[in-house]
Design an enzyme around this catalytic site. Sequence first.
Site, short mmCIF file in Angstrom:
data_model
loop_
_atom_site.label_atom_id
_atom_site.label_comp_id
_atom_site.label_asym_id
_atom_site.label_seq_id
_atom_site.Cartn_x
_atom_site.Cartn_y
_atom_site.Cartn_z
CG HIS A 93 -1.89 0.98 1.42
ND1 HIS A 93 -1.62 2.27 1.82
CD2 HIS A 93 -3.23 0.92 1.25
CE1 HIS A 93 -2.75 2.95 1.89
NE2 HIS A 93 -3.75 2.16 1.54
CB CYS A 131 -3.76 3.46 -1.52
SG CYS A 131 -4.85 4.83 -1.27
CD GLN A 136 -6.77 -4.30 3.89
OE1 GLN A 136 -7.73 -5.07 4.11
NE2 GLN A 136 -6.94 -3.01 3.70
CE LYS A 188 -7.16 -0.27 6.42
NZ LYS A 188 -7.92 0.26 5.29
CG ASP A 222 0.71 -2.41 6.15
OD1 ASP A 222 -0.27 -2.63 6.89
OD2 ASP A 222 0.64 -1.66 5.15
#
Length: 419
Positions: free
Chosen positions: A136, A377, A216, A239, A213
């Site tokens: 991202h 993104c 997600q 999220k 990261d």
Amino acid sequence: MTLVEPLLRSSVASMFNNEQVRADFPILKLKIDDKQLIYFDNAASSQMPKVVMDRMLRYQTMEHANINRAVHYLSETATAEYEKSRHKIKNFINANEDREIIFTSGTTDAINLVAHGYGRKFINSGDEIILTALEHHSNIVPWQMLAEENGVKIRVVPINDAGELLIEEYKKLFNKNTKLVSVTHVSNAIGTINPIKQMIKYAHTQDVPVLVDGAQAAPHMKIDVRELDCDFYTFSGHKLCGPTGIGVLYGKANQLNCMKPFKGGGDMITSVTFEKTTFNTIPHKFEAGTPPIAAAIGFGAAIDYLSSIDLSIIEEYEQNLINYATEKINTIPGTQIIGSAAEKVAVLSFSIKGIHPHDIGTLLNEEGIAVRTGHHCAQPVMQHFKVPATTRASFSFYNNISEIDALIAGIQKVQKVFL
Ligand code: PLP
């Protein structure tokens, strides 16, 4: 009936009541121009159960005061509840200690914190950082800013046409100048789950720390930072059924202790004179100023909520949703799934021959179906697949098979209008 349907009706369904879960989310009852809302934009932001809203309302009505700064009842209560949230998050990802959990405004803020606090201290001219082609922009731009300032080189792990990282190429990128690996656990654009445990293990054999990261990944699977042995792990509250404005940087205590503070201000100091400031210990060293207290407490409630369902059940249920959606969309001529990794979360990124994603999104919206269209993104991912944009339906545990059937019918309708 498909192969996937019986599965949804049997094993997971017996442990997990989708109807009951849906009732926890007031927004799912919404109608958009008389059409029942079908929310498939969960990778951008998930919806919030009422218990989280209620928790934040209770804080605002009964517990609000600034934290850390006073001995009165409200301030002590707010401080205790804020710290309780930190503790819940520590347990949620199995960190060693509460002080390894830094509240940030989200994943972007957390990565920027490491780029400043770690990068600007330990990564200098001639050094190298390894990123991947699946990142991202949040995990590209902060490093590019550092690269421009400090003369650091960025190296990128390539992907194959399924959207999977080429691990042998990854290993080849290491050399004596490599100072950090920063990799997404899961691709937001196409859903690939990266083999981060293997990547971390290899990086550590080269004495290179790893930031993951997890924006997600954390909503879809059980995260155990100790088992992964990552140096840093980041994710966002919004999220994970929580509010916006709050996120987490997990860091191993020894790494966080060595880092420079990112933002200066109140709470992150032990003493200030005009000659010299000394900094507070972690986590406070990285939490300058008044934090989003209600959001942090709400995030704790979201963690409680998700834990009450169990992430492993969520993972299995969502896997069935993506398998079903994949099977169904593959029967529609002219559609193409972008990203077919063997390991992926419930993200269906696709294109329809001859129709721009923006038009697909607009027409699906008329059916009440919320999908995201664009580059998500993640422009390097789009560049790899040679598409300017995709349509992305990203599923959550509160979605179900009949909603996916509506998406499939919607796609067929879009084709009728345009082709
Ligand atoms: N990383 C990934 C993989 C993401 O998907 C996102 C948001 O979509 C981010 C980072 C940025 O998250 P936030 O906007 O919450 O900071």
